[in-house]
Design a protein around this motif. Structure first.
Motif, PDB file in Angstrom:
ATOM      1  N   HIS A   1       0.798  -1.220   0.000  1.00 36.07           N
ATOM      2  CA  HIS A   1       0.000   0.000   0.000  1.00 36.07           C
ATOM      3  C   HIS A   1       0.837   1.280   0.000  1.00 36.07           C
ATOM      4  O   HIS A   1       0.296   2.373   0.131  1.00 36.07           O
TER       5      HIS A   1
ATOM      6  N   ILE B   1      -3.846  10.243   1.587  1.00 29.19           N
ATOM      7  CA  ILE B   1      -5.012   9.581   1.000  1.00 29.19           C
ATOM      8  C   ILE B   1      -6.135  10.613   0.904  1.00 29.19           C
ATOM      9  O   ILE B   1      -6.539  11.191   1.922  1.00 29.19           O
ATOM     10  N   ASP B   2      -6.625  10.822  -0.315  1.00 28.29           N
ATOM     11  CA  ASP B   2      -7.688  11.818  -0.553  1.00 28.29           C
ATOM     12  C   ASP B   2      -7.320  13.179   0.034  1.00 28.29           C
ATOM     13  O   ASP B   2      -8.122  13.828   0.717  1.00 28.29           O
TER      14      ASP B   2
ATOM     15  N   HIS C   1      -4.354   6.225  12.744  1.00 25.25           N
ATOM     16  CA  HIS C   1      -4.880   4.880  12.995  1.00 25.25           C
ATOM     17  C   HIS C   1      -3.888   4.192  13.929  1.00 25.25           C
ATOM     18  O   HIS C   1      -2.753   3.906  13.543  1.00 25.25           O
TER      19      HIS C   1
ATOM     20  N   THR D   1     -10.493  -1.187   6.125  1.00 23.78           N
ATOM     21  CA  THR D   1     -11.650  -0.467   5.587  1.00 23.78           C
ATOM     22  C   THR D   1     -11.499   1.026   5.843  1.00 23.78           C
ATOM     23  O   THR D   1     -11.841   1.860   4.996  1.00 23.78           O
ATOM     24  N   GLY D   2     -10.956   1.381   7.024  1.00 24.96           N
ATOM     25  CA  GLY D   2     -10.765   2.786   7.381  1.00 24.96           C
ATOM     26  C   GLY D   2      -9.768   3.508   6.491  1.00 24.96           C
ATOM     27  O   GLY D   2      -9.857   4.728   6.329  1.00 24.96           O
ATOM     28  N   ILE D   3      -8.828   2.762   5.892  1.00 26.72           N
ATOM     29  CA  ILE D   3      -7.844   3.402   4.994  1.00 26.72           C
ATOM     30  C   ILE D   3      -8.151   3.084   3.525  1.00 26.72           C
ATOM     31  O   ILE D   3      -7.301   3.268   2.650  1.00 26.72           O
ATOM     32  N   ASN D   4      -9.366   2.578   3.270  1.00 25.35           N
ATOM     33  CA  ASN D   4      -9.820   2.283   1.906  1.00 25.35           C
ATOM     34  C   ASN D   4      -8.896   1.303   1.187  1.00 25.35           C
ATOM     35  O   ASN D   4      -8.515   1.507   0.030  1.00 25.35           O
ATOM     36  N   ALA D   5      -8.528   0.242   1.898  1.00 17.97           N
ATOM     37  CA  ALA D   5      -7.639  -0.760   1.316  1.00 17.97           C
ATOM     38  C   ALA D   5      -8.187  -2.163   1.598  1.00 17.97           C
ATOM     39  O   ALA D   5      -8.985  -2.367   2.519  1.00 17.97           O
ATOM     40  N   GLU D   6      -7.741  -3.098   0.786  1.00 16.20           N
ATOM     41  CA  GLU D   6      -8.178  -4.488   0.943  1.00 16.20           C
ATOM     42  C   GLU D   6      -7.433  -5.138   2.104  1.00 16.20           C
ATOM     43  O   GLU D   6      -6.209  -5.039   2.206  1.00 16.20           O
ATOM     44  N   SER D   7      -8.178  -5.781   2.955  1.00 14.52           N
ATOM     45  CA  SER D   7      -7.582  -6.429   4.120  1.00 14.52           C
ATOM     46  C   SER D   7      -6.812  -7.679   3.690  1.00 14.52           C
ATOM     47  O   SER D   7      -7.321  -8.492   2.912  1.00 14.52           O
TER      48      SER D   7
END
Length: 520
Positions: A20, A40-41, A86, A135-141
């Motif tokens: 990531h 991010i964003d 986080h 999910t909080g960092i918009n990434a796949e676990s």
């Protein structure tokens, strides 16, 4: 089992860094704590991993409080107003008392842009919390599968550490390489040339602040450039007006040149410096009628080259020089607009020219063909426009300084009609506060035996500046030729009183006095 907790800790760290593209902020292998960050964003996301068991909720709360305090410093170093943290704990067991309320997002009262999310990955709810975090960092676990035995687990942990270390070293090497493409050889050569030229110019009668010296040595002078002396755009880059000018410019060249030449290499630095200087010179030609000199246009071009570096490497730019550089550029622009005598055309032209030149030559190991073509087209188009516009303005110019310099040249060549031709439009355009204009035109009229016109202009010069002794002296000569001897004696006496050590003034006063006595 503790070894499993450590494996989760390093696998999550590996995923953040390797998959990531989170950047490592700091790490402490002894305390098992790692900090990452990423944009991010348009928001800065900071992730803190901490491998630690907590028996009680108040211990956990105390650690979260310490994290908030530490993030304040990180927030300052990242120069970001809005930071999302986080905070991940990897632990075998959860605290024995009630602690779930600590998982709610927290925001500091005095730091509105600082929000912290807490995750507690104990053995029972590890995957659930892990999914919530990603999910909080918009990434796949990631799917974390434990190795079959302890020895394999230890070996894989070591391999993960090795991969992360190599990755971090490679990143640091790539960053360092951006600043090591050349040695500042040309920067030092330019410093020497500029200083030598300045001292040779300073040794001339009148020094570096004498306008005629500057023009003779190649300063930017629009009328001569229109007549074909375009080389002045380059020669003016090596001339400076006074010690303060040379010191300020050479300090800027030393620091900026060192950085830009190391980043771009010597050949590209050479092209950026001179292309920016030429662009700045053309902007000065277009918008500034006065005699101008200095390396400021080229130096502002180095600012432009650093801005182009920021265009190519935005994140690294703002992590290193970005904010300070933008502040310095803004400060220089503000000074240019508020302090008289600064050639803003050269500064702004140099800044734009440096950016375009950097885009044209490109940074080492970059090949953006379309940007290169576009920058070339913009550079040539704008430079041509500045050239045409500047030529039109120069031909229609009524700038007093330019007119006075041209008049002096015509005086030397005894072209007195030309003197009047140059000065007439300036005076007629409403320039009534410069006594030199009237004084020079009066002298031309006098030498052409236009006595009445000479008288009027000398009187206008004296009205503007009653202390102009030469105007009183010359007006005395005019009145003498007009046979108005009382007025001639009056102005001869005034000239002699203003400059008592001038023998010519005293002689005229005495001669007119003797003539009066002889008449009596």
């Amino acid at each position: 089992m503790y070894i499993h907790d450590e494996y989760y800790f390093w696998r999550i760290a590996q995923q953040l860094m390797m998959k990531h593209q989170f950047e490592l902020l700091q790490a402490n292998e002894q305390t098992h704590e790692i900090w990452f960050h990423k944009t991010i964003d348009k928001k800065t996301v900071v992730v803190r991993l901490f491998l630690q068991n907590f028996d009680w909720a108040n211990h956990l709360k105390r650690d979260i409080t310490s994290v908030l305090g530490r993030v304040k410093n990180i927030q300052s170093s990242l120069r970001k107003k809005e930071v999302i943290i986080h905070n991940l704990y990897i632990s075998e067991l959860e605290p024995v008392d009630d602690w779930e309320f600590l998982k709610k997002p927290m925001q500091l009262k005095d730091k509105k842009g600082l929000i912290i999310h807490t995750y507690y990955l104990d053995e029972q709810n590890r995957m659930e919390e892990l999914n919530r975090f990603f999910t909080g960092i918009n990434a796949e676990s990631p799917e974390v599968i434990l190795p079959e035995d302890e020895e394999t687990t230890v070996n894989q942990i070591q391999e993960i550490k090795r991969q992360m270390m190599n990755n971090h070293r490679q990143q640091q090497k790539e960053i360092a390489s951006l600043f090591n493409h050349g040695k500042p050889v040309l920067t030092y050569l330019l410093l020497v040339i500029n200083v030598l030229v300045f001292f040779f110019l300073e040794m001339q009668p009148g020094g570096s602040q004498n306008t005629q010296n500057l023009i003779e040595w190649g300063a930017k002078f629009n009328p001569y450039m229109v007549e074909g002396e375009w080389w002045r755009i380059l020669s003016s880059m090596f001339l400076h007006i006074g010690f303060a000018h040379i010191i300020m410019n050479m300090l800027a060249l030393y620091y900026l040149g060192n950085t830009v030449e190391r980043m771009y290499g010597s050949l590209k630095f050479f092209l950026i410096y001179f292309l920016a200087g030429i662009f700045g010179g053309l902007a000065s030609f277009a918008f500034n009628d006065s005699v101008a000199a200095g390396a400021s246009g080229a130096i502002f071009g180095l600012f432009g080259a650093l801005l182009y570096f920021g265009f190519e490497h935005k994140k690294l730019f703002f992590q290193t020089m970005g904010t300070n550089l933008l502040f310095i550029i803004g400060l220089n622009i503000a000074m240019g607009l508020s302090v008289p005598g600064i050639d803003n055309g050269a500064h702004m032209g140099g800044l734009a020219g440096g950016f375009l030149a950097a885009a044209l030559v490109q940074m080492p190991e970059r090949r953006r063909t379309m940007i290169r073509i576009a920058s070339f087209i913009v550079y040539v188009t704008v430079a041509s426009g500045l050239l045409i516009y500047g030529a039109e303005r120069t031909n229609a110019s009524t700038n007093p300084q330019t007119a006075i310099i041209k008049a002096s040249e015509y005086f030397e060549n005894e072209k007195y009609e030309k003197v009047i031709e140059v000065l007439d439009p300036v005076i007629e355009n409403g320039e009534t506060s410069n006594e030199i204009l009237y004084f020079n035109r009066a002298n031309a009229h006098y030498l052409l035996n236009h006595l009445e016109q000479a008288r009027k202009d000398f009187e206008s010069a004296i009205q503007i500046n009653p202390e102009l002794a030469n105007a009183h002296f010359n007006l005395a000569l005019v009145y003498s030729d007009l046979e108005q001897y009382d007025k001639a004696r009056e102005h001869a006496g005034k000239a002699a009183s203003l400059k008592p050590n001038n023998q010519d003034f005293q002689n005229l006063k005495d001669r007119l006095g003797e003539f009066r006595n002889s008449l009596n």
